[in-house]
Write an enzyme that holds these catalytic residues in place. Structure first.
Site, PDB file in Angstrom:
ATOM      1  N   LYS A 105       0.866  -1.194   0.000  1.00 12.20           N
ATOM      2  CA  LYS A 105       0.000   0.000   0.000  1.00 12.20           C
ATOM      3  C   LYS A 105       0.892   1.230   0.000  1.00 12.20           C
ATOM      4  CE  LYS A 105      -1.892   3.037   2.304  1.00 12.20           C
ATOM      5  NZ  LYS A 105      -1.755   4.412   1.716  1.00 12.20           N
ATOM      6  N   CYS A 128      13.749  10.483   7.071  1.00  5.92           N
ATOM      7  CA  CYS A 128      13.533  10.069   8.466  1.00  5.92           C
ATOM      8  C   CYS A 128      14.787  10.301   9.299  1.00  5.92           C
ATOM      9  CB  CYS A 128      13.119   8.601   8.511  1.00  5.92           C
ATOM     10  SG  CYS A 128      14.255   7.523   7.636  1.00  5.92           S
TER      11      CYS A 128
HETATM   12  P1  NAD Z   1       2.308   8.524   7.454  1.00  6.55           P
HETATM   13  O1  NAD Z   1       2.441   7.787   8.738  1.00  6.55           O
HETATM   14  O2  NAD Z   1       1.357   9.660   7.388  1.00  6.55           O
HETATM   15  O3  NAD Z   1       1.848   7.523   6.299  1.00  6.55           O
HETATM   16  C1  NAD Z   1       2.579   6.351   6.016  1.00  6.55           C
HETATM   17  C2  NAD Z   1       1.666   5.361   5.346  1.00  6.55           C
HETATM   18  O4  NAD Z   1       0.652   4.973   6.277  1.00  6.55           O
HETATM   19  C3  NAD Z   1       0.933   5.905   4.130  1.00  6.55           C
HETATM   20  O5  NAD Z   1       0.869   4.906   3.139  1.00  6.55           O
HETATM   21  C4  NAD Z   1      -0.436   6.211   4.673  1.00  6.55           C
HETATM   22  O6  NAD Z   1      -1.462   6.184   3.707  1.00  6.55           O
HETATM   23  C5  NAD Z   1      -0.615   5.094   5.671  1.00  6.55           C
HETATM   24  N1  NAD Z   1      -1.632   5.338   6.709  1.00  6.55           N
HETATM   25  C6  NAD Z   1      -2.035   6.534   7.203  1.00  6.55           C
HETATM   26  N2  NAD Z   1      -3.011   6.343   8.109  1.00  6.55           N
HETATM   27  C7  NAD Z   1      -3.216   5.021   8.205  1.00  6.55           C
HETATM   28  C8  NAD Z   1      -4.096   4.205   8.976  1.00  6.55           C
HETATM   29  N3  NAD Z   1      -4.972   4.729   9.842  1.00  6.55           N
HETATM   30  N4  NAD Z   1      -4.017   2.868   8.824  1.00  6.55           N
HETATM   31  C9  NAD Z   1      -3.142   2.315   7.966  1.00  6.55           C
HETATM   32  N5  NAD Z   1      -2.309   3.036   7.194  1.00  6.55           N
HETATM   33  C10 NAD Z   1      -2.332   4.375   7.317  1.00  6.55           C
HETATM   34  O7  NAD Z   1       3.777   8.942   7.038  1.00  6.55           O
HETATM   35  P2  NAD Z   1       4.222   9.773   5.769  1.00  6.55           P
HETATM   36  O8  NAD Z   1       3.851  11.195   6.005  1.00  6.55           O
HETATM   37  O9  NAD Z   1       3.776   9.093   4.539  1.00  6.55           O
HETATM   38  O10 NAD Z   1       5.806   9.601   5.818  1.00  6.55           O
HETATM   39  C11 NAD Z   1       6.618  10.378   6.613  1.00  6.55           C
HETATM   40  C12 NAD Z   1       7.017   9.618   7.857  1.00  6.55           C
HETATM   41  O11 NAD Z   1       7.710   8.433   7.507  1.00  6.55           O
HETATM   42  C13 NAD Z   1       7.992  10.405   8.710  1.00  6.55           C
HETATM   43  O12 NAD Z   1       7.595  10.325  10.060  1.00  6.55           O
HETATM   44  C14 NAD Z   1       9.317   9.677   8.493  1.00  6.55           C
HETATM   45  O13 NAD Z   1      10.231   9.806   9.537  1.00  6.55           O
HETATM   46  C15 NAD Z   1       8.852   8.283   8.327  1.00  6.55           C
HETATM   47  N6  NAD Z   1       9.892   7.482   7.669  1.00  6.55           N
HETATM   48  C16 NAD Z   1      10.588   6.576   8.412  1.00  6.55           C
HETATM   49  C17 NAD Z   1      11.593   5.812   7.836  1.00  6.55           C
HETATM   50  C18 NAD Z   1      12.348   4.782   8.619  1.00  6.55           C
HETATM   51  O14 NAD Z   1      12.968   3.925   8.001  1.00  6.55           O
HETATM   52  N7  NAD Z   1      12.323   4.812   9.938  1.00  6.55           N
HETATM   53  C19 NAD Z   1      11.902   5.985   6.485  1.00  6.55           C
HETATM   54  C20 NAD Z   1      11.171   6.917   5.743  1.00  6.55           C
HETATM   55  C21 NAD Z   1      10.163   7.662   6.353  1.00  6.55           C
END
Ligand code: NAD
Length: 497
Positions: free
Chosen positions: A191, A302
């Site tokens: 997803k 991140c």
């Molecule tokens: P997000 O948490 O808003 O979304 C991530 C994913 O989760 C998306 O596909 C989104 O549609 C989905 N999602 C949102 N609500 C959901 C729900 N209720 N149930 C299931 N899925 C849901 O994050 P983002 O804004 O897309 O990405 C940025 C974040 O990702 C930052 O916090 C960043 O630090 C983190 N990140 C972490 C790493 C790592 O390896 N630790 C790497 C890249 C990004």
């Protein structure tokens, strides 16, 4: 370096056919509801296409297909050597389609085309081939049993994996999951983020072209609160692997408890400290790295080095070097191969970043670089790389993940104080230390509560080392053989002799 010019990329962008449908059981298909949402490019605000807005009905279809394929054994019981060859072919197809995938990635989320082409696509392909290459070189165990017993300790694929990924490195984050998940024999439902679904949708067909059986990799574009939630609550998804924010990561743990207690592995946010001691071996190199650590990928990383901790005795000498180095990171049109900072992913994220800049002002931090939206006339979402000096670690801009190019400079007087400030955050993803004193480097690295620590560099790493977080940055690890733990169950088989 690509020989393609900005004009070439723009022409290709005009000619591009955007596929926005879901991919289930080897076929592109509309959402069951027929609903779509608009995919807008942050480069210039242009509508790229309509994307299938999947929901629980599509999740059900995909899970049913994934389960059936898994149970059939067509992939899950295939000899590891054959899975290896297929994964390597899959990686090869990503490389073969590198320019197309890079263009999709850049148009979709705004990162510079040179990054998409030379970092994201090769990194994604490498994640697939590295995991594939490893899979026929891993042996199971025989336990140290009594003479009349044979104890086999084996690893089995978990079954159906739901992989939910973010928008900052859409293809690479997807492939960090797909590499080990597919290599170990699972069926996967990917997803992608609603902000950046295009490359995930495209590679689904490449997987089948590579020889991965239909139904093994399914891709469901759509919103988190609809299709993401449906996957996370589904009783026939065995494991959920996630990269995204800490807020949603916590929600997924709840969904797991409310459903089938599926395994949940989380790669979440960060607020990484970059500690520069007065005895850093090369202040110029440290300054350039500090600038890159906040400007690369528009700060939407991140592991962004968003808190720069500088020893007070060198602050006045060091900060001007960082400000100077940041001038080399200039937002521009992402389709220009010379651009090194692109657009923020969308208007919502841009407004979030601008609100944090406002909060820096309100809390009394001193703006010393950037701070504004620029290139507004393009219709895109561009923000200048920004530095605040005089930040206290209690300020909002030092505590919360901004996910944009905003650097907080914090001053310290001793190693103890630096470590205390560095660890004073809910996150624990990464950290860096700059010093010529090897003991100080080791002692500081040990004291830092972070999954990755870099010494005299920022952001090193490749597929050979595990990547993930302490504390609220998550659990489990992507990359390296350790990642395979997330996608396999351990089984002990006792045979009476
Ligand atoms: P997000 O948490 O808003 O979304 C991530 C994913 O989760 C998306 O596909 C989104 O549609 C989905 N999602 C949102 N609500 C959901 C729900 N209720 N149930 C299931 N899925 C849901 O994050 P983002 O804004 O897309 O990405 C940025 C974040 O990702 C930052 O916090 C960043 O630090 C983190 N990140 C972490 C790493 C790592 O390896 N630790 C790497 C890249 C990004």
């Amino acid at each position: 370096m690509t020989t393609l010019t900005r004009a070439d990329w723009e022409q290709r962008a005009r000619d591009l056919k955007i596929e926005g449908r879901a991919y289930i059981n080897g076929e592109y298909t509309d959402a069951v509801s027929g609903e779509t949402f608009e995919c807008i490019s942050p480069v210039d605000g242009r509508l790229l296409g309509k994307i299938a807005s999947c929901d629980a009905a599509d999740a059900q279809r995909a899970v049913d297909n994934a389960r059936a394929t898994f149970n059939s054994g067509v992939w899950s019981r295939l000899a590891p050597t054959k899975r290896k060859a297929t994964m390597i072919r899959f990686a090869g197809l990503l490389k073969q389609h590198a320019e197309e995938l890079a263009l999709l990635e850049t148009l979709d989320m705004g990162k510079p085309i040179s990054d998409s082409l030379y970092i994201d696509v090769p990194g994604a392909a490498q994640a697939l081939s590295w995991s594939g290459e490893a899979i026929d070189k891993i042996y199971d165990e025989v336990a140290a049993t009594p003479h009349d017993q044979l104890g086999l300790v084996t690893r089995e694929p978990v079954g159906v994996v739901g992989a939910i990924v973010p928008w900052n490195f859409p293809l690479m984050m997807a492939c960090w999951k797909l590499g080990p998940a597919l290599s170990t024999g699972n069926s996967v439902i990917l997803k992608p983020s609603e902000k950046s679904p295009l490359t995930a949708i495209r590679i689904a067909a490449l997987a089948v072209e590579a020889g991965i059986p239909k139904g093994v990799l399914n891709v469901l574009p759509g919103y988190g609160h609809t299709v993401g939630k449906a996957l996370a609550l589904h009783n026939d998804v065995d494991t959920l692997v996630f990269t995204g924010s800490t807020k949603i990561a916590k929600q997924l743990l709840i969904y797991s408890g409310e459903s089938n207690m599926k395994r949940v592995w989380l790669e979440a946010g960060g607020k990484s400290p970059n500690i520069v001691f007065a005895d850093a071996p090369d202040l110029q190199a440290a300054a350039e790295a500090a600038a890159g650590a906040i400007a690369f990928n528009q700060g939407e990383v991140c592991t962004a080095g968003s808190r720069l901790l500088v020893e007070r005795s060198i602050k006045d000498k060091f900060l001007p070097l960082v400000i100077e180095a940041l001038k080399t990171w200039k937002p521009g049109n992402p389709l220009d191969p010379a651009t090194n900072v692109g657009a923020l992913v969308d208007t919502q994220q841009m407004n979030t970043v601008l609100a944090y800049i406002e909060s820096g002002h309100t809390d009394g931090a001193k703006l010393v670089a950037g701070g504004k939206r620029i290139l507004q006339e393009t219709g895109g979402t561009y923000v200048e790389p920004t530095i605040f000096d005089g930040v206290s670690n209690a300020m909002k801009i030092a505590q919360e993940e901004i996910f944009g190019p905003v650097l907080s400079v914090i001053t310290f007087d001793s190693a103890e104080e630096a470590i205390q400030i560095a660890n004073d955050t809910p996150y624990g993803l990464a950290a860096a230390v700059w010093t010529a004193d090897i003991s100080k480097a080791h002692l500081t690295a040990k004291a830092l509560r972070a999954g990755s620590v870099w010494v005299n560099q920022y952001d090193g790493g490749d597929m050979t080392a595990p990547f993930g977080g302490f504390k609220q940055s998550g659990n489990g690890r992507d990359k390296s053989l350790h990642a395979f733990d997330k996608y396999t169950e351990l089984k002990a088989t006792w045979i009476k002799l």
